[in-house]
Design a protein around this motif. Structure first.
Motif, PDB file in Angstrom:
ATOM      1  N   MET A   1       0.850  -1.199   0.000  1.00  0.00           N
ATOM      2  CA  MET A   1       0.000   0.000   0.000  1.00  0.00           C
ATOM      3  C   MET A   1       0.878   1.239   0.000  1.00  0.00           C
ATOM      4  SD  MET A   1      -3.221   0.732   2.448  1.00  0.00           S
ATOM      5  CE  MET A   1      -2.556   1.581   3.868  1.00  0.00           C
ATOM      6  N   LYS A   2       0.448   2.240  -0.739  1.00  0.00           N
ATOM      7  CA  LYS A   2       1.176   3.516  -0.777  1.00  0.00           C
ATOM      8  C   LYS A   2       0.421   4.549   0.044  1.00  0.00           C
ATOM      9  CE  LYS A   2       3.865   3.676  -5.032  1.00  0.00           C
ATOM     10  NZ  LYS A   2       4.100   4.437  -6.276  1.00  0.00           N
ATOM     11  N   GLY A   3       1.071   5.088   1.042  1.00  0.00           N
ATOM     12  CA  GLY A   3       0.471   6.160   1.829  1.00  0.00           C
ATOM     13  C   GLY A   3       0.648   7.492   1.130  1.00  0.00           C
ATOM     14  N   PRO A   4      -0.004   8.532   1.647  1.00  0.00           N
ATOM     15  CA  PRO A   4       0.043   9.849   0.997  1.00  0.00           C
ATOM     16  C   PRO A   4       1.465  10.362   0.807  1.00  0.00           C
ATOM     17  CG  PRO A   4      -1.574   9.833   2.769  1.00  0.00           C
ATOM     18  CD  PRO A   4      -0.860   8.516   2.817  1.00  0.00           C
ATOM     19  N   GLU A   5       2.367  10.058   1.743  1.00  0.00           N
ATOM     20  CA  GLU A   5       3.726  10.608   1.665  1.00  0.00           C
ATOM     21  C   GLU A   5       4.526   9.958   0.534  1.00  0.00           C
ATOM     22  OE1 GLU A   5       3.693   7.007   4.030  1.00  0.00           O
ATOM     23  OE2 GLU A   5       2.467   8.807   4.111  1.00  0.00           O
ATOM     24  N   GLU A   6       4.042   8.837  -0.013  1.00  0.00           N
ATOM     25  CA  GLU A   6       4.751   8.154  -1.102  1.00  0.00           C
ATOM     26  C   GLU A   6       4.212   8.542  -2.476  1.00  0.00           C
ATOM     27  OE1 GLU A   6       5.524   3.804   0.092  1.00  0.00           O
ATOM     28  OE2 GLU A   6       3.943   4.535   1.406  1.00  0.00           O
TER      29      GLU A   6
END
Ligand code: MN
Length: 132
Positions: A1-6
């Protein structure tokens, strides 16, 4: 999963292609062979895209607020949170917020083989946009 910071973050919509205040968040642009592109697009009241086409069509899914979509030759349609719209490949159209409401939609496209996702045309001026 990619969080907002990525992810790339929120990018302002280019004045060449949008009227009013628009922010785009790229949610997914997976590597080839995928051509999927998913954006969350945030329109301030009265903000809208210019006229444009998508080579492989586009899904719009409204997540918040009240907006408008217009396909050439047809009347303006109101869209609200929960609505999903399919834009046909090559269909000339625009979309954006209603005059007095914010609107956010997911925009899902499949890029063409050359990477093209959109072909831009002229702005929607105030005579072509409903007044509040
Ligand atoms: Mn579109």
């Amino acid at each position: 999963m990619k969080g907002p910071e990525e992810r790339p973050g929120s990018v302002p919509g280019a004045a060449d292609h949008f009227t009013g205040t628009v922010w785009l968040d790229e949610l997914a642009a997976p590597p080839a062979p995928s051509r999927l592109r998913v954006f969350s697009v945030h329109f301030a009241p009265g903000a809208r895209t210019a006229w444009h086409r998508h080579p492989n069509g586009q899904v719009l899914h409204v997540t918040e607020g009240v907006g408008l979509v217009r396909r050439e030759g047809r009347p303006v349609e109101e869209i609200r949170a929960g609505d999903t719209v399919w834009i046909e490949p090559g269909e000339r159209h625009w979309h954006g917020a209603a005059p007095r409401h914010f609107m956010t939609h997911l925009a899902v496209v499949e890029a063409a083989a050359d990477g093209t996702t959109v072909e831009w045309a002229e702005h929607v001026d105030d005579t072509g946009y409903p007044t509040a």
